[in-house]
Design a protein around this motif. Structure first.
Motif, short mmCIF file in Angstrom:
data_model
loop_
_atom_site.label_atom_id
_atom_site.label_comp_id
_atom_site.label_asym_id
_atom_site.label_seq_id
_atom_site.Cartn_x
_atom_site.Cartn_y
_atom_site.Cartn_z
N SER A 70 -0.79 -15.07 -39.17
CA SER A 70 0.08 -13.24 -38.25
C SER A 70 0.99 -13.67 -38.61
O SER A 70 1.88 -14.01 -38.93
CB SER A 70 -0.23 -13.66 -37.09
N THR A 71 1.02 -11.78 -38.92
CA THR A 71 3.09 -11.49 -38.73
C THR A 71 3.69 -11.54 -38.02
O THR A 71 4.80 -10.82 -37.50
CB THR A 71 3.26 -10.38 -40.07
N GLY A 72 2.75 -10.87 -36.14
CA GLY A 72 2.89 -10.28 -35.17
C GLY A 72 3.96 -11.21 -34.65
O GLY A 72 4.56 -12.53 -35.06
N TRP A 73 3.63 -10.91 -32.98
CA TRP A 73 3.95 -11.39 -31.96
C TRP A 73 3.68 -13.59 -32.35
O TRP A 73 4.62 -14.58 -31.67
CB TRP A 73 4.25 -11.34 -30.98
N GLY A 74 2.41 -13.83 -33.13
CA GLY A 74 2.21 -15.13 -32.81
C GLY A 74 2.83 -16.00 -34.11
O GLY A 74 1.89 -17.07 -34.73
N SER A 75 3.79 -15.73 -34.86
CA SER A 75 3.73 -15.88 -36.01
C SER A 75 4.48 -17.31 -36.16
O SER A 75 4.67 -17.55 -36.93
CB SER A 75 4.37 -14.78 -37.20
N ASN A 76 5.10 -17.69 -35.23
CA ASN A 76 5.42 -19.02 -34.96
C ASN A 76 4.75 -20.61 -34.74
O ASN A 76 5.81 -21.37 -35.22
CB ASN A 76 6.36 -19.32 -33.93
N ALA A 77 3.23 -20.00 -35.25
CA ALA A 77 2.63 -20.72 -34.69
C ALA A 77 1.55 -21.55 -36.05
O ALA A 77 2.00 -20.18 -37.50
CB ALA A 77 1.16 -20.47 -33.87
N ARG A 78 1.61 -22.48 -37.05
CA ARG A 78 1.15 -22.88 -37.81
C ARG A 78 -0.22 -23.11 -38.05
O ARG A 78 -0.82 -22.43 -39.11
CB ARG A 78 1.61 -24.05 -38.60
N TRP A 79 -1.04 -22.82 -36.73
CA TRP A 79 -2.19 -23.01 -36.62
C TRP A 79 -2.80 -22.48 -35.67
O TRP A 79 -2.06 -22.15 -34.93
CB TRP A 79 -2.56 -24.76 -36.98
N CYS A 80 -3.86 -21.98 -36.23
CA CYS A 80 -4.70 -21.04 -35.07
C CYS A 80 -6.69 -21.87 -35.45
O CYS A 80 -6.88 -23.10 -35.84
CB CYS A 80 -5.06 -20.09 -35.70
N CYS A 81 -7.21 -21.69 -33.41
CA CYS A 81 -8.31 -21.68 -33.79
C CYS A 81 -9.22 -20.75 -34.08
O CYS A 81 -9.50 -19.65 -33.61
CB CYS A 81 -8.49 -22.32 -32.96
N ARG A 82 -9.87 -21.08 -35.09
CA ARG A 82 -11.27 -19.70 -35.89
C ARG A 82 -12.45 -20.15 -35.06
O ARG A 82 -13.24 -20.75 -34.58
CB ARG A 82 -11.72 -18.93 -36.93
#
Length: 98
Positions: A70-82
């Motif tokens: 992500s390059t938007g508001w959530g870009s500060n997180a390193r990891w996501c869950c799909r």
């Protein structure tokens, strides 16, 4: 070995099946153990919720860890869950016929 159970905030969805997971490379599981996050790792995620009677009934989902693109508001997180094809459900609905 069961999947680690990690807390997420389902209000932080980047896509209908993608939720922010962690700004760090580790995250504490439901039991307090430190989990090292890695690409494609199978995990279960949950968030506190209640049913219509005000009783605890967590929201739950299963999925895989992936790097945050992500390059938007959530870009500060390193990891996501799909989140997998079963989506987000209440814990009380697990095991019920779809």
């Amino acid at each position: 070995m069961p999947n680690p159970q990690l807390y997420v905030d389902f209000n932080e969805m980047l896509e209908p099946d993608l939720v922010l997971l962690s700004a760090e490379d580790t995250k504490r599981d439901v039991a307090g153990a430190l989990v090292q996050l890695r690409e494609a790792m199978a995990i279960d995620v949950y968030m506190d919720d209640v049913n219509e009677r005000g009783e605890p009934d967590n929201l739950v989902a299963s999925g895989r860890v992936e790097k945050n693109q992500s390059t938007g508001w959530g870009s500060n997180a390193r990891w996501c869950c799909r989140i997998d094809e079963h989506g987000i459900r209440h814990q009380s609905d697990l095991g019920k016929q779809d």
